[in-house]
Design an enzyme around this catalytic site. Structure first.
Site, PDB file in Angstrom:
ATOM      1  N   ASP A  33       0.845  -1.314   0.029  1.00 28.22           N
ATOM      2  CA  ASP A  33       0.121  -0.063   0.062  1.00 28.22           C
ATOM      3  C   ASP A  33       0.754   1.375   0.218  1.00 28.22           C
ATOM      4  O   ASP A  33       0.211   2.499  -0.096  1.00 28.22           O
ATOM      5  CB  ASP A  33      -0.967   0.019   1.414  1.00 28.22           C
ATOM      6  CG  ASP A  33      -0.294   0.007   2.417  1.00 28.22           C
ATOM      7  OD1 ASP A  33       0.978  -0.197   2.730  1.00 28.22           O
ATOM      8  OD2 ASP A  33      -1.025   0.058   3.657  1.00 28.22           O
TER       9      ASP A  33
ATOM     10  N   ASP B 169      -0.913  -6.286  -0.051  1.00 28.59           N
ATOM     11  CA  ASP B 169      -1.070  -5.574   1.447  1.00 28.59           C
ATOM     12  C   ASP B 169      -2.594  -5.349   1.384  1.00 28.59           C
ATOM     13  O   ASP B 169      -3.349  -5.130   0.409  1.00 28.59           O
ATOM     14  CB  ASP B 169      -0.235  -4.168   1.337  1.00 28.59           C
ATOM     15  CG  ASP B 169       0.632  -4.350   2.125  1.00 28.59           C
ATOM     16  OD1 ASP B 169       1.090  -5.004   2.987  1.00 28.59           O
ATOM     17  OD2 ASP B 169       1.577  -3.129   1.851  1.00 28.59           O
TER      18      ASP B 169
ATOM     19  N   LYS C 256      -0.845  -9.246   3.593  1.00 32.68           N
ATOM     20  CA  LYS C 256      -0.186  -8.656   4.785  1.00 32.68           C
ATOM     21  C   LYS C 256      -0.908  -7.880   5.442  1.00 32.68           C
ATOM     22  O   LYS C 256      -1.521  -6.923   4.901  1.00 32.68           O
ATOM     23  CB  LYS C 256       1.109  -8.103   4.291  1.00 32.68           C
ATOM     24  CG  LYS C 256       1.880  -7.636   5.436  1.00 32.68           C
ATOM     25  CD  LYS C 256       3.297  -7.068   4.947  1.00 32.68           C
ATOM     26  CE  LYS C 256       3.095  -5.701   4.217  1.00 32.68           C
ATOM     27  NZ  LYS C 256       2.508  -4.570   5.023  1.00 32.68           N
TER      28      LYS C 256
ATOM     29  N   GLU D  32      -1.121  -5.260   8.963  1.00 31.49           N
ATOM     30  CA  GLU D  32      -0.333  -4.604  10.049  1.00 31.49           C
ATOM     31  C   GLU D  32      -0.865  -4.702  11.459  1.00 31.49           C
ATOM     32  O   GLU D  32      -1.967  -4.625  11.714  1.00 31.49           O
ATOM     33  CB  GLU D  32      -0.149  -3.022   9.612  1.00 31.49           C
ATOM     34  CG  GLU D  32       0.572  -2.655   8.419  1.00 31.49           C
ATOM     35  CD  GLU D  32       0.697  -1.028   8.110  1.00 31.49           C
ATOM     36  OE1 GLU D  32       0.308  -0.421   9.061  1.00 31.49           O
ATOM     37  OE2 GLU D  32       1.082  -0.877   6.824  1.00 31.49           O
TER      38      GLU D  32
ATOM     39  N   GLU E 265       9.576  -3.476  10.965  1.00 33.71           N
ATOM     40  CA  GLU E 265       9.938  -2.123  10.169  1.00 33.71           C
ATOM     41  C   GLU E 265      10.425  -1.063  11.018  1.00 33.71           C
ATOM     42  O   GLU E 265       9.717  -0.927  12.185  1.00 33.71           O
ATOM     43  CB  GLU E 265       9.013  -1.383   9.369  1.00 33.71           C
ATOM     44  CG  GLU E 265       8.964  -0.342   8.806  1.00 33.71           C
ATOM     45  CD  GLU E 265       7.986   0.419   7.752  1.00 33.71           C
ATOM     46  OE1 GLU E 265       8.162   1.287   7.294  1.00 33.71           O
ATOM     47  OE2 GLU E 265       7.143  -0.482   7.553  1.00 33.71           O
TER      48      GLU E 265
END
Length: 261
Positions: free
Chosen positions: A41, A80, A109, A111, A178
């Site tokens: 994204d 994403d 994926k 978050e 990250e």
């Protein structure tokens, strides 16, 4: 590349991941032998020109994932899940993860850690592989007050270690780390059996990922410390465009060799 093959990168050969957003670059990345294509994204920033990733829609992610997946012949494709495509409910998470798989993704994926475990569990239960994402999670940029390194304090580091373990227990097949301290990334990598993929997380992860436009030197509006440009294509593009403009204005292009007779 398959999910079982992805798992085999744990503690061995380094996994190489690059973001991709279109068919042309997907083909070029594959020709370079890259293992995994992440349809990130991050396209909201580097392709659409937005300030962050929050405005990227599910329809846009479906579109870009389809472009990359149709071009990819060998690499694993991860799609994403954009902001608010999974946070509200298990049902949203399942439905939207399914859309990315229908577009051609092999995994999705998400978050977050313990706060989205129900969604991770729901997606994995229907047979869709999930990759986690911890540390500096761009969809939470407003909570952090900007793009900042996470996990510096010991209590914050403990939360991230626990989140990685919880994600693995819920069925995640890998996790992106990250913008966290290198030694914290090493600690997480040693305490989970799934591969860790670093971006600004030091050299101890099982693999690395970079945004394509960053590593090619195309996007220089914001360059994090962890980015290493391996080319400077923006400068090359500017030079080519200026030469083209000059030759058109001076009637040097098209010449006889570029004309039909």
């Amino acid at each position: 590349m398959t999910i079982p093959e992805l798992r085999q990168y744990k503690g061995g050969k380094k996994l190489v991941v690059v973001t991709a957003y279109d068919a042309l670059f997907a083909r070029i990345i594959e020709q370079a032998g890259i293992d995994v294509l992440l349809v990130g994204d991050s396209l909201g920033v580097v392709v659409q020109g937005q300030a962050n990733t929050l405005g990227v829609s599910m329809d846009e992610m479906f579109y870009h994932t389809r472009l990359v997946a149709e071009a990819a012949q060998r690499a694993l494709v991860i799609g994403d899940m954009p902001f608010m495509s999974y946070q509200a409910s298990r049902e949203d998470a399942i439905r939207n993860a399914g859309r990315l798989v229908q577009a051609g993704a092999h995994a999705v994926k998400l978050e977050g850690g313990s706060t989205i475990i129900d969604q991770v569990d729901a997606i994995t239960q229907i047979g869709i592989p999930v990759v986690g994402h911890l540390g500096m999670t761009p969809q939470s940029v407003h909570r952090y007050g900007g793009y900042r390194v996470q996990g510096k304090a010991e209590e914050d580091a403990e939360v991230l270690v626990n989140d990685a373990k919880v994600l693995e227990a819920a069925g995640a097949v890998a996790v992106v780390l990250e913008a966290i301290p290198a030694m914290l990334a090493k600690r997480i990598t040693e305490q989970v059996s799934m591969p860790t993929i670093g971006i600004g997380a030091g050299p101890h992860c099982d693999g690395q990922v970079l945004v394509l436009y960053d590593l090619l030197g195309l996007f220089d509006e914001f360059v994090p410390k962890f980015v290493k440009p391996y080319a400077h294509l923006k400068a090359d593009a500017l030079q080519a465009l200026r030469r083209y403009k000059e030759e058109v204005e001076q009637s040097k292009f098209p010449s006889d060799s570029e004309s039909y007779h």
